[in-house]
Design a protein around this motif. Structure first.
Motif, PDB file in Angstrom:
ATOM      1  N   THR A  48       2.116   1.838  -3.443  1.00 21.14           N
ATOM      2  CA  THR A  48       1.169   2.494  -4.354  1.00 21.14           C
ATOM      3  C   THR A  48       1.166   4.001  -4.109  1.00 21.14           C
ATOM      4  O   THR A  48       1.129   4.784  -5.057  1.00 21.14           O
ATOM      5  N   GLY A  49       1.219   4.386  -2.811  1.00 19.39           N
ATOM      6  CA  GLY A  49       1.252   5.813  -2.491  1.00 19.39           C
ATOM      7  C   GLY A  49       2.502   6.469  -3.030  1.00 19.39           C
ATOM      8  O   GLY A  49       2.448   7.558  -3.604  1.00 19.39           O
TER       9      GLY A  49
ATOM     10  N   ALA B  67       8.129   6.529   5.029  1.00 28.82           N
ATOM     11  CA  ALA B  67       8.265   6.265   6.470  1.00 28.82           C
ATOM     12  C   ALA B  67       7.413   5.072   6.864  1.00 28.82           C
ATOM     13  O   ALA B  67       7.813   4.238   7.687  1.00 28.82           O
ATOM     14  N   MET B  68       6.238   4.995   6.267  1.00 33.78           N
ATOM     15  CA  MET B  68       5.326   3.871   6.536  1.00 33.78           C
ATOM     16  C   MET B  68       5.976   2.546   6.121  1.00 33.78           C
ATOM     17  O   MET B  68       5.948   1.565   6.871  1.00 33.78           O
TER      18      MET B  68
ATOM     19  N   ALA C 203       4.084  13.908   1.047  1.00 34.81           N
ATOM     20  CA  ALA C 203       3.266  12.698   1.010  1.00 34.81           C
ATOM     21  C   ALA C 203       4.127  11.489   0.670  1.00 34.81           C
ATOM     22  O   ALA C 203       3.940  10.393   1.223  1.00 34.81           O
TER      23      ALA C 203
ATOM     24  N   ILE D 174       0.843  -1.199   0.000  1.00 39.35           N
ATOM     25  CA  ILE D 174       0.000   0.000   0.000  1.00 39.35           C
ATOM     26  C   ILE D 174       0.874   1.243   0.000  1.00 39.35           C
ATOM     27  O   ILE D 174       0.639   2.194  -0.750  1.00 39.35           O
ATOM     28  N   ALA D 175       1.926   1.226   0.848  1.00 36.90           N
ATOM     29  CA  ALA D 175       2.843   2.372   0.873  1.00 36.90           C
ATOM     30  C   ALA D 175       3.492   2.542  -0.494  1.00 36.90           C
ATOM     31  O   ALA D 175       3.713   3.670  -0.954  1.00 36.90           O
TER      32      ALA D 175
ATOM     33  N   ALA E 123       5.918  10.531   3.767  1.00 38.06           N
ATOM     34  CA  ALA E 123       5.047   9.833   4.713  1.00 38.06           C
ATOM     35  C   ALA E 123       4.897   8.367   4.320  1.00 38.06           C
ATOM     36  O   ALA E 123       4.978   7.464   5.159  1.00 38.06           O
ATOM     37  N   ASN E 124       4.715   8.118   3.018  1.00 38.46           N
ATOM     38  CA  ASN E 124       4.567   6.741   2.558  1.00 38.46           C
ATOM     39  C   ASN E 124       5.851   5.956   2.758  1.00 38.46           C
ATOM     40  O   ASN E 124       5.816   4.778   3.123  1.00 38.46           O
TER      41      ASN E 124
ATOM     42  N   GLY F  70       8.801   1.685   8.490  1.00 38.55           N
ATOM     43  CA  GLY F  70       8.289   1.202   9.765  1.00 38.55           C
ATOM     44  C   GLY F  70       7.802  -0.220   9.672  1.00 38.55           C
ATOM     45  O   GLY F  70       8.076  -1.052  10.546  1.00 38.55           O
TER      46      GLY F  70
END
Lengths: 151, 139
Positions: free
Chosen positions: A12-13, A134-135, A128, A9-10, A131-132, A138
Motif C-alpha cells: 500500500t505504501g 526494503a520493508m 519513501a 502494508i508495504a 523504504a517500503n 525484509g
C-alpha cells in the motif's frame, strides 16, 4: 495478523508513493501549460494521504481492548487535490494567452508549479518508496526462514 | 508427550515470540507506509517485558505471603500464567518530531525492522534446532 500482512502494508505504501511521483511528474511536465480544458493555466496537484484505518484511536482505562481497532493496515490516497495558490504572472504581451484588459494586461498566467518544490517532493516520494520496498524485501527474507523450519 | 516437558515449553514460547515478531513487523510496516501522513502517530508493540514478568512470577516466592484459608480469599500474590500474556500495541501519541504532527522517524523504523528481521531469523533457527534435537532421537 497474517504472514503476508506486512508485505501487503508495504505494498500500500509503495502504491501511494508511486501515485505521488506520478502526480509530481505530471506537475513538472505541465510546468508551463497556460491553457487547460477547465480554462486558465494548469494548477499543480497534490496527493493527500491518510491511514487505511479511519476510526479514531480511543483511549480509555476501562476498556483496554474494547475500542481498539487493530493494528494499522497501511496507507491510502484520500484525494488528489488541486492547489489553489495564485498562479505566477509573466509579462509577455505577444503570448496568445496574455491577459488583454485590466490592470494585469500583457501578463500571462503561468502554472503555480515550483520546480524546486516538485523535485524535493519527488526525492521524498522516491525515498519513501525505497523504504517500503526494503520493508517488503525484509519480510520476504524473514518468511523464507520460516519455511526452512523442520527441513 | 511433549506438552509439559521443556521441549513443549520452548516450542510454545518460540511460537508465541514469532507471532509477536510478525505483529511487530506489521506495525513497523504500517509506520513506514504512513511516514508522510500528517498527524499520524507511530505505534509500538510491548511483549517481552510482560512475558519476563510472567515467567519470573512462577518462580519467585512472595516475601510476606498472606494466608488464604477460604477459596474466596484473595491472596497477596498471584503468579501470572505466561500463556496468558498478550502483545500490547501502544500508540506513541505524545511526541511530535515533524512540523506536520507526524512522529515517524524513518531511520529508527528501518533499524527496528532490521532487528525484527534478525530476531525472527534467530527464532526460526532456534525452533529448527529444537525439532532437529527430537529428530536425532527419533531416527
Amino acid at each position: 495478523m497474517g504472514l503476508l500482512t506486512s508485505i501487503n502494508i508495504a505494498a500500500t505504501g509503495m502504491a501511494a508513493e508511486r501515485l505521488r511521483s506520478d502526480v509530481i511528474a505530471d506537475n513538472i511536465a505541465n510546468s508551463s501549460t497556460t491553457r487547460t480544458t477547465e480554462g486558465g493555466p494548469f494548477r499543480r496537484s497534490r496527493v493527500i494521504l491518510r491511514p487505511i484505518t479511519q476510526e479514531t484511536y480511543f483511549r480509555t482505562p476501562f476498556l483496554p481492548q474494547g475500542l481498539d481497532n487493530g493494528a494499522g493496515r497501511g496507507v491510502r490516497v484520500s484525494e488528489v487535490q488541486k492547489d489553489s495558490s495564485p498562479s505566477r504572472l509573466v509579462y509577455d504581451p505577444t503570448h496568445a494567452d496574455a491577459i488583454k484588459t485590466g490592470p494585469n494586461a500583457g501578463y500571462v498566467e503561468m502554472p503555480n508549479v515550483n520546480i524546486v518544490t516538485e523535485m524535493v517532493d519527488l526525492i521524498a516520494a522516491s525515498r519513501a518508496y525505497e523504504a517500503n520496498s526494503a520493508m517488503a524485501n525484509g519480510s520476504k527474507a524473514m518468511f523464507m526462514k520460516a519455511l526452512e523450519i523442520g527441513r | 508427550m511433549f506438552e509439559n516437558g521443556s521441549f513443549g515449553k520452548t516450542v510454545d514460547l518460540l511460537h508465541r515470540a514469532m507471532d509477536v515478531t510478525t505483529l511487530r513487523r506489521q506495525v513497523i510496516a504500517d509506520n513506514i507506509a504512513n511516514s508522510g501522513v500528517p498527524n499520524f502517530k507511530r505505534s509500538t508493540v510491548n511483549f517481552e517485558s510482560s512475558l519476563k514478568k510472567a515467567l519470573e512470577s512462577e518462580e519467585v516466592e512472595p516475601v510476606l505471603p498472606m494466608a488464604t484459608t477460604d477459596p474466596r480469599h484473595i491472596g497477596s500474590w498471584q503468579s501470572v500464567d505466561w500463556r496468558s500474556v498478550e502483545p500490547r500495541r501502544v500508540l506513541d501519541y505524545l511526541t511530535t518530531s515533524k512540523s506536520n504532527g507526524n512522529n515517524v522517524d524513518a531511520e529508527q523504523e528501518m533499524m527496528d525492522s532490521l532487528s525484527n528481521q534478525l530476531l525472527y531469523t534467530l527464532q526460526s533457527q532456534a525452533i529448527n534446532f529444537e525439532f532437529n534435537q527430537v529428530n536425532l532421537v527419533l531416527r
